[in-house]
Design an enzyme around this catalytic site. Sequence first.
Site, PDB file in Angstrom:
ATOM      1  N   ASP A 172      -3.992   1.628  -3.526  1.00  0.00           N
ATOM      2  CA  ASP A 172      -4.545   2.580  -2.552  1.00  0.00           C
ATOM      3  C   ASP A 172      -4.168   4.029  -2.869  1.00  0.00           C
ATOM      4  O   ASP A 172      -3.776   4.787  -1.982  1.00  0.00           O
ATOM      5  CB  ASP A 172      -4.086   2.228  -1.127  1.00  0.00           C
ATOM      6  CG  ASP A 172      -4.634   0.895  -0.645  1.00  0.00           C
ATOM      7  OD1 ASP A 172      -5.447   0.295  -1.367  1.00  0.00           O
ATOM      8  OD2 ASP A 172      -4.236   0.455   0.440  1.00  0.00           O
ATOM      9  N   ASP A 178      -7.271  -1.719  -5.697  1.00  0.00           N
ATOM     10  CA  ASP A 178      -8.103  -0.932  -4.767  1.00  0.00           C
ATOM     11  C   ASP A 178      -7.707   0.537  -4.786  1.00  0.00           C
ATOM     12  O   ASP A 178      -7.582   1.177  -3.735  1.00  0.00           O
ATOM     13  CB  ASP A 178      -7.959  -1.476  -3.333  1.00  0.00           C
ATOM     14  CG  ASP A 178      -8.333  -2.943  -3.212  1.00  0.00           C
ATOM     15  OD1 ASP A 178      -9.037  -3.453  -4.093  1.00  0.00           O
ATOM     16  OD2 ASP A 178      -7.912  -3.579  -2.226  1.00  0.00           O
ATOM     17  N   GLN A 189       0.832  -1.191   0.000  1.00  0.00           N
ATOM     18  CA  GLN A 189       0.000   0.000   0.000  1.00  0.00           C
ATOM     19  C   GLN A 189       0.874   1.252   0.000  1.00  0.00           C
ATOM     20  O   GLN A 189       1.911   1.300   0.663  1.00  0.00           O
ATOM     21  CB  GLN A 189      -0.917   0.024   1.230  1.00  0.00           C
ATOM     22  CG  GLN A 189      -1.980  -1.050   1.229  1.00  0.00           C
ATOM     23  CD  GLN A 189      -1.535  -2.342   1.893  1.00  0.00           C
ATOM     24  OE1 GLN A 189      -0.384  -2.479   2.283  1.00  0.00           O
ATOM     25  NE2 GLN A 189      -2.449  -3.281   2.014  1.00  0.00           N
ATOM     26  N   ARG A 216     -14.615  -4.120  -5.537  1.00  0.00           N
ATOM     27  CA  ARG A 216     -14.762  -5.196  -4.570  1.00  0.00           C
ATOM     28  C   ARG A 216     -14.993  -4.547  -3.216  1.00  0.00           C
ATOM     29  O   ARG A 216     -14.651  -3.382  -2.998  1.00  0.00           O
ATOM     30  CB  ARG A 216     -13.537  -6.102  -4.535  1.00  0.00           C
ATOM     31  CG  ARG A 216     -12.269  -5.481  -3.952  1.00  0.00           C
ATOM     32  CD  ARG A 216     -11.210  -6.548  -3.738  1.00  0.00           C
ATOM     33  NE  ARG A 216      -9.917  -5.998  -3.339  1.00  0.00           N
ATOM     34  CZ  ARG A 216      -8.905  -6.750  -2.904  1.00  0.00           C
ATOM     35  NH1 ARG A 216      -9.035  -8.061  -2.834  1.00  0.00           N
ATOM     36  NH2 ARG A 216      -7.752  -6.194  -2.554  1.00  0.00           N
ATOM     37  N   TRP A 232     -14.312  -3.678   0.511  1.00  0.00           N
ATOM     38  CA  TRP A 232     -13.265  -3.702   1.526  1.00  0.00           C
ATOM     39  C   TRP A 232     -13.952  -3.992   2.855  1.00  0.00           C
ATOM     40  O   TRP A 232     -14.525  -3.119   3.470  1.00  0.00           O
ATOM     41  CB  TRP A 232     -12.528  -2.359   1.558  1.00  0.00           C
ATOM     42  CG  TRP A 232     -11.499  -2.263   2.649  1.00  0.00           C
ATOM     43  CD1 TRP A 232     -10.830  -3.285   3.247  1.00  0.00           C
ATOM     44  CD2 TRP A 232     -11.033  -1.065   3.290  1.00  0.00           C
ATOM     45  NE1 TRP A 232      -9.965  -2.818   4.209  1.00  0.00           N
ATOM     46  CE2 TRP A 232     -10.067  -1.461   4.263  1.00  0.00           C
ATOM     47  CE3 TRP A 232     -11.329   0.285   3.136  1.00  0.00           C
ATOM     48  CZ2 TRP A 232      -9.408  -0.535   5.074  1.00  0.00           C
ATOM     49  CZ3 TRP A 232     -10.668   1.203   3.945  1.00  0.00           C
ATOM     50  CH2 TRP A 232      -9.720   0.792   4.896  1.00  0.00           C
TER      51      TRP A 232
END
Length: 380
Positions: free
Chosen positions: A215, A241, A192, A304, A306
């Site tokens: 991220d 993500d 991340q 998706r 989290w």
Amino acid sequence: MKIVALLLLAVAYASATQTSPGTSSRPILSSTEAASYTKAKYLQGWTPSTISTSTADYTVGSGYSTIQAAVNAAINAGGTTRKYIKISAGTYSEVVYIPNTNVPLTIYGGGSAPANTVISLSLSATLTGTQYKSAVGSLFSSGDPAYSIYSSCASKSAIGTSCSTVFWVQAPGVQIVNLTIENSSKNSGTDQAVAVQTNADKVQIHNARLLGHQDTLCSGSGGTTVQRSHVSDCYIAGDVDFVFGGGSTVFEGCTFHAVAGRSTEAVVFAPDTAPSISYGYLVIDSTITGDTSFLTSKEVYLARSWDSGVSSSSDYVAGTSPNGQVVIRESTIDGVVSTTAPYTTATSGRAYSGNASSSRNLNNNSYNRFWEYGNSGDGA
């Protein structure tokens, strides 16, 4: 005329394929259902202000050598009148922390385009506190408004996702304009590295480029506290993500670009909306696209869930655990996305489950709350 007619037919067909109620792998809203998911609904009574960049109370590059120093000065001046910080064109290798304050700030790039004013730093969640101090410690002194944020991160053995943030907003009413903000960390695996994080209400990001890999943008810190944001005319790039969080955020006129190379797949949205909150992320009049290699693999997923704080699918409790909420409407979805399976497994391992019932409850937390309406493009 024949060519024009064919093009119009192609556009009409692309839109017509999004027919309610859709399928369990790709639910589509009806016009009646879509009426509940508008900009006004998500912003819940807040009308974003018109942003001005004609004033400069503080100028970075002329009077202030770092952005953080200008932020500190504006906050220390106090009051509730908006203060404007102009960042002269150039590249700045630093973090910017805006702690919770009643001083509304507008921070904008002084160049003619976002690419002219760049805030870029490589800051990975895997860094130790010692490595973090070496990277950013010179920006902070005891007594500074944001010192507590810095010292908390510096005390950790591994700084983690939040402390990997390059531009961190914890104050309401902040406006970010005409900037490129980048976390350039590109470690392999699932590292991340956040470019921008907002944990506050009434935040505006306009005409900006937000660049990263995993991220890139965290919009909202989850829970039931209202954290509204308006993100407009922005370019947001990443892989895993790369837009995540638990706020109520409207993305308007934005481009989301999935970057290949570090990861074989990409996920655009990973919300962790509280189950009691009806409005997570709304995407309108935007484009979802990606690097050309994804045109073959189709491994760009729209979203998706989290499932923050949930370690496995067996621990997930519908109605108690987070259940991300996203509506993508009247946008263009390129062929990097699969038309039949645009969503993927939650972070907890919970399988995606869409609701295609004609009598569905759109906030039934036994299903994922991902919806589309009126989209076009090869991936729609």
